[in-house]
Design an enzyme around this catalytic site. Structure first.
Site, PDB file in Angstrom:
ATOM      1  N   ASN A   9       2.912 -51.878  20.625  1.00 57.74           N
ATOM      2  CA  ASN A   9       3.630 -51.211  20.159  1.00 57.74           C
ATOM      3  C   ASN A   9       4.452 -50.177  21.108  1.00 57.74           C
ATOM      4  O   ASN A   9       4.930 -49.203  21.677  1.00 57.74           O
ATOM      5  CB  ASN A   9       2.825 -49.794  19.692  1.00 57.74           C
ATOM      6  CG  ASN A   9       4.694 -48.982  19.013  1.00 57.74           C
ATOM      7  OD1 ASN A   9       5.763 -49.288  18.316  1.00 57.74           O
ATOM      8  ND2 ASN A   9       4.180 -47.495  17.784  1.00 57.74           N
ATOM      9  N   LYS A  11       7.805 -49.549  20.886  1.00 59.41           N
ATOM     10  CA  LYS A  11       8.075 -48.372  20.388  1.00 59.41           C
ATOM     11  C   LYS A  11       9.969 -48.515  21.028  1.00 59.41           C
ATOM     12  O   LYS A  11       9.828 -49.915  20.819  1.00 59.41           O
ATOM     13  CB  LYS A  11       8.337 -46.650  21.478  1.00 59.41           C
ATOM     14  CG  LYS A  11       6.742 -47.026  21.142  1.00 59.41           C
ATOM     15  CD  LYS A  11       6.586 -45.330  21.588  1.00 59.41           C
ATOM     16  CE  LYS A  11       4.693 -45.165  21.018  1.00 59.41           C
ATOM     17  NZ  LYS A  11       4.321 -43.999  21.233  1.00 59.41           N
ATOM     18  N   HIS A  94       3.410 -43.595  11.578  1.00 61.06           N
ATOM     19  CA  HIS A  94       3.837 -43.468  13.074  1.00 61.06           C
ATOM     20  C   HIS A  94       3.660 -42.137  13.067  1.00 61.06           C
ATOM     21  O   HIS A  94       4.913 -41.650  12.484  1.00 61.06           O
ATOM     22  CB  HIS A  94       4.304 -43.678  13.519  1.00 61.06           C
ATOM     23  CG  HIS A  94       3.982 -43.962  15.101  1.00 61.06           C
ATOM     24  ND1 HIS A  94       4.515 -42.872  15.984  1.00 61.06           N
ATOM     25  CD2 HIS A  94       3.461 -44.695  16.024  1.00 61.06           C
ATOM     26  CE1 HIS A  94       4.281 -42.867  17.085  1.00 61.06           C
ATOM     27  NE2 HIS A  94       3.267 -43.608  17.111  1.00 61.06           N
ATOM     28  N   GLU A  96       5.569 -40.683  14.958  1.00 65.50           N
ATOM     29  CA  GLU A  96       7.027 -40.313  15.652  1.00 65.50           C
ATOM     30  C   GLU A  96       7.923 -40.834  14.641  1.00 65.50           C
ATOM     31  O   GLU A  96       9.257 -40.400  14.407  1.00 65.50           O
ATOM     32  CB  GLU A  96       7.515 -41.471  16.915  1.00 65.50           C
ATOM     33  CG  GLU A  96       6.616 -41.150  17.951  1.00 65.50           C
ATOM     34  CD  GLU A  96       6.015 -42.015  19.289  1.00 65.50           C
ATOM     35  OE1 GLU A  96       6.703 -43.499  19.200  1.00 65.50           O
ATOM     36  OE2 GLU A  96       6.119 -41.697  20.389  1.00 65.50           O
ATOM     37  N   GLU A 166      -4.491 -41.620  15.448  1.00 62.14           N
ATOM     38  CA  GLU A 166      -3.677 -41.516  16.950  1.00 62.14           C
ATOM     39  C   GLU A 166      -3.043 -40.257  16.793  1.00 62.14           C
ATOM     40  O   GLU A 166      -1.674 -39.446  16.462  1.00 62.14           O
ATOM     41  CB  GLU A 166      -2.408 -42.325  16.865  1.00 62.14           C
ATOM     42  CG  GLU A 166      -2.124 -43.936  16.833  1.00 62.14           C
ATOM     43  CD  GLU A 166      -0.866 -44.322  17.343  1.00 62.14           C
ATOM     44  OE1 GLU A 166      -1.196 -45.169  18.339  1.00 62.14           O
ATOM     45  OE2 GLU A 166       0.156 -43.899  17.347  1.00 62.14           O
ATOM     46  N   GLY A 172       1.057 -40.703  25.006  1.00 66.69           N
ATOM     47  CA  GLY A 172       2.229 -40.227  25.927  1.00 66.69           C
ATOM     48  C   GLY A 172       2.437 -39.084  26.571  1.00 66.69           C
ATOM     49  O   GLY A 172       3.179 -39.300  27.173  1.00 66.69           O
ATOM     50  N   SER A 212      -1.964 -42.759  24.870  1.00 65.58           N
ATOM     51  CA  SER A 212      -2.775 -42.671  26.344  1.00 65.58           C
ATOM     52  C   SER A 212      -3.531 -43.826  26.463  1.00 65.58           C
ATOM     53  O   SER A 212      -4.943 -43.604  27.126  1.00 65.58           O
ATOM     54  CB  SER A 212      -3.239 -41.622  26.996  1.00 65.58           C
ATOM     55  OG  SER A 212      -1.855 -40.640  26.563  1.00 65.58           O
TER      56      SER A 212
HETATM   57  P1  13P Z   1       1.388 -44.267  24.295  1.00 61.82           P
HETATM   58  O1  13P Z   1       0.091 -45.221  24.494  1.00 61.82           O
HETATM   59  O2  13P Z   1       1.719 -44.717  25.120  1.00 61.82           O
HETATM   60  O3  13P Z   1       0.475 -43.102  24.341  1.00 61.82           O
HETATM   61  O4  13P Z   1       1.171 -44.219  22.670  1.00 61.82           O
HETATM   62  C1  13P Z   1       0.591 -44.902  21.783  1.00 61.82           C
HETATM   63  C2  13P Z   1       1.478 -44.468  20.459  1.00 61.82           C
HETATM   64  O5  13P Z   1       1.642 -44.214  19.707  1.00 61.82           O
HETATM   65  C3  13P Z   1       0.705 -46.254  19.870  1.00 61.82           C
HETATM   66  O6  13P Z   1       2.137 -46.481  18.778  1.00 61.82           O
END
Ligand code: 13P
Length: 247
Positions: A9, A11, A94, A96, A166, A172, A212
């Site tokens: 992903n 982002k 997600h 976010e 997640e 992150g 992560s």
């Molecule tokens: P990270 O791997 O940067 O922690 O992000 C995970 C994520 O949100 C994947 O959709």
């Protein structure tokens, strides 16, 4: 046996020219015919990335879309646009998008149904906050998210669904869930699918861990019986992604 699925992903990272460079850099590193490899990329990168992955084992996914086919929805892109561009997967739910853009389970449920109707495979994300983890009510939370998000979705569709667990506290932050913590919830999700549908559906649905995940912890996470893959943020933008694909 379920086929492993490792998805990046990206982002809101990578300009179109950076995207094409990254695909070239990863090309040989992500080769693996036993794994589904997906790059979920920003909308503006979709066309060049679809072109750049031609002839490789990589599939392209979108990070978002809107549920109508076309019309007066300024700023949005539709499922038929994604399909026409060569996109196979799309992320929804997600944290976010839920937290920053206010998407709720009613919209996410409509997205799951629309994606299937259009011929896209949904990657449906769920996961709890740190507060819910500390309170110990995270399973109830995830049960509620998935039950709402899959309302009216058929067993045959769920067999082609990817669910990504997640935990928000692991996204992150560099703080990965332990393999046992991730397995506990992924196993719980599979039991929930068995309860909502049936055993065959639960055995078919693919469940990813995300948060992560990196070259150092992927193998242990992926060794767990109910973890069928990963949804990877930061590490999907680096050569490390190849190590995760081949973990
Ligand atoms: P990270 O791997 O940067 O922690 O992000 C995970 C994520 O949100 C994947 O959709």
């Amino acid at each position: 046996a379920r086929r492993r699925i490792i998805a990046g992903n990206w982002k809101m990272n990578m300009t179109p020219s950076e995207a094409v460079k990254l695909v070239a850099e990863l090309k040989d590193l992500v080769k693996n015919d036993d794994v589904d490899v997906v790059y979920c990329v920003p909308a503006i990168d979709i066309v060049p990335v679809v072109e750049a992955v031609k002839g490789t084992n990589v599939n392209v996914g979108a990070e978002n879309f809107y549920i109508e086919d076309k019309g007066a929805f300024t700023g949005e892109i539709s499922a038929p646009m994604l399909v026409d561009a060569g996109v196979k997967y799309v992320i929804m739910g997600h944290s976010e998008r839920r937290d920053i853009f206010g998407e709720n389970d009613i919209l996410i449920n409509a997205k799951v149904k629309k994606a299937f109707a259009a011929g896209l495979k949904p990657i449906l994300c769920c996961g709890e906050s740190l507060a819910l983890r500390k309170a110990g009510t995270y399973k109830e939370w995830i049960e509620r998210q998935i039950t709402w998000d899959l309302d009216g979705v058929t067993a045959d569709q769920v067999k082609n669904l990817v669910i990504a667990y997640e935990p928000i506290w692991a996204i992150g932050t560099g703080e990965t869930a332990t393999a046992d913590q991730a397995q506990e919830v992924c196993g719980f999700i599979r039991e929930l699918i068995a309860k909502l549908y049936d055993d065959a559906t639960a055995q078919a649905v693919r469940i990813q861990y995300g948060g992560s995940m990196n070259a150092g912890n992927a193998a242990e996470l992926l060794s767990k019986p109910d973890i069928d893959g990963g949804l990877i943020g930061g590490a999907s933008l680096k050569p490390d992604f190849g190590k995760i694909v081949n973990a």
